[in-house]
Design a protein around this motif. Sequence first.
Motif, mmCIF file in Angstrom:
data_model
loop_
_atom_site.group_PDB
_atom_site.id
_atom_site.type_symbol
_atom_site.label_atom_id
_atom_site.label_comp_id
_atom_site.label_asym_id
_atom_site.label_seq_id
_atom_site.Cartn_x
_atom_site.Cartn_y
_atom_site.Cartn_z
ATOM 1 N N GLU A 11 22.543 25.330 -14.992
ATOM 2 C CA GLU A 11 22.722 24.781 -13.653
ATOM 3 C C GLU A 11 21.946 25.594 -12.621
ATOM 4 O OE1 GLU A 11 24.153 21.937 -12.801
ATOM 5 O OE2 GLU A 11 24.398 21.612 -14.957
ATOM 6 N N ARG A 12 21.960 26.898 -12.789
ATOM 7 C CA ARG A 12 21.239 27.750 -11.843
ATOM 8 C C ARG A 12 19.744 27.475 -11.900
ATOM 9 N NH1 ARG A 12 18.377 32.308 -11.285
ATOM 10 N NH2 ARG A 12 18.095 32.509 -13.553
ATOM 11 N N MET A 13 19.193 27.339 -13.121
ATOM 12 C CA MET A 13 17.760 27.096 -13.273
ATOM 13 C C MET A 13 17.375 25.714 -12.754
ATOM 14 S SD MET A 13 16.731 28.919 -16.909
ATOM 15 C CE MET A 13 17.961 28.079 -17.896
ATOM 16 N N ARG A 14 18.258 24.730 -12.924
ATOM 17 C CA ARG A 14 17.976 23.380 -12.428
ATOM 18 C C ARG A 14 17.956 23.350 -10.903
ATOM 19 N NH1 ARG A 14 21.455 20.549 -17.070
ATOM 20 N NH2 ARG A 14 19.744 19.842 -18.399
ATOM 21 N N LYS A 15 18.796 24.146 -10.284
ATOM 22 C CA LYS A 15 18.814 24.193 -8.822
ATOM 23 C C LYS A 15 17.559 24.861 -8.278
ATOM 24 C CE LYS A 15 23.848 24.207 -8.314
ATOM 25 N NZ LYS A 15 25.049 24.993 -7.915
ATOM 26 N N ARG B 238 13.495 21.763 -9.570
ATOM 27 C CA ARG B 238 13.862 20.353 -9.728
ATOM 28 C C ARG B 238 13.175 19.700 -10.917
ATOM 29 N NH1 ARG B 238 18.532 19.710 -7.128
ATOM 30 N NH2 ARG B 238 18.451 20.546 -5.014
ATOM 31 N N ASN B 239 12.050 20.291 -11.370
ATOM 32 C CA ASN B 239 11.313 19.740 -12.503
ATOM 33 C C ASN B 239 11.851 20.243 -13.848
ATOM 34 O OD1 ASN B 239 9.492 18.298 -10.846
ATOM 35 N ND2 ASN B 239 8.320 20.170 -10.498
#
Length: 225
Positions: A150-154, A157-158
């Motif tokens: 979740e942290r990396m997705r925030k 965005r890609n």
Amino acid sequence: MKKILPLFVFLAFFALVQCSDSSPVIETLDNHKITVKDFEAAYDTALDSISRLQNIEKKTLLEFIEKDINEVPPNFQDLNYQLQKKNFYQTYRQMIMTRLVAEKNGYISRPDVAEVIKQVEMQTIAQMYVSEQVEKKIQITDEQALAECERMRKLDRNFNLTIDKCKTFAKAQLKQMQTREFLPLVVERIKEEVSIKRNEKFDLDAYLAPKKKVEEPTPTQTPNN
């Protein structure tokens, strides 16, 4: 990420030690037979050693190797390429050929080369032992991996990997973070297990101090008459 070719070079010094086996012979280099058993053993040893030195679980390392190189995170693509069996075999056979020629020419028996081999062996043992001790301290739960996803997705965005791939990548990232945390503790514990007796008559600081350059005296200018 550390390069793995130096490890291959280290393994090459053990590549010519053969045990009798009945597995098929792949090819013969001079009188050295590369058998399926020998190659599989060398490949498995490389995987095991690299997983230790790179602080990557062997299972995760195998998953990265099996994927298409474009599906692997950039910092693992070098491992993906070099550990494809067809690529590893070419490296392995080249090491054996080089070793054979080096022995023929008396290169390995040279004292200076023997010292380098000893140094590489000592360095590799130290790295592998420390990595194993760090590995014992690392614990990553699925909840931690999901939180890291979740942290990396925030942050990006890609970043759109599937949940399973994301968790695998996240665990690798968390493992590197925990390694940096536990490494100093492991090194300190190793020091505590060794009895050290210093020679008080030997000035270690003076011995290790950088040599001072002798400065050339500045030529004095003579006044014009």
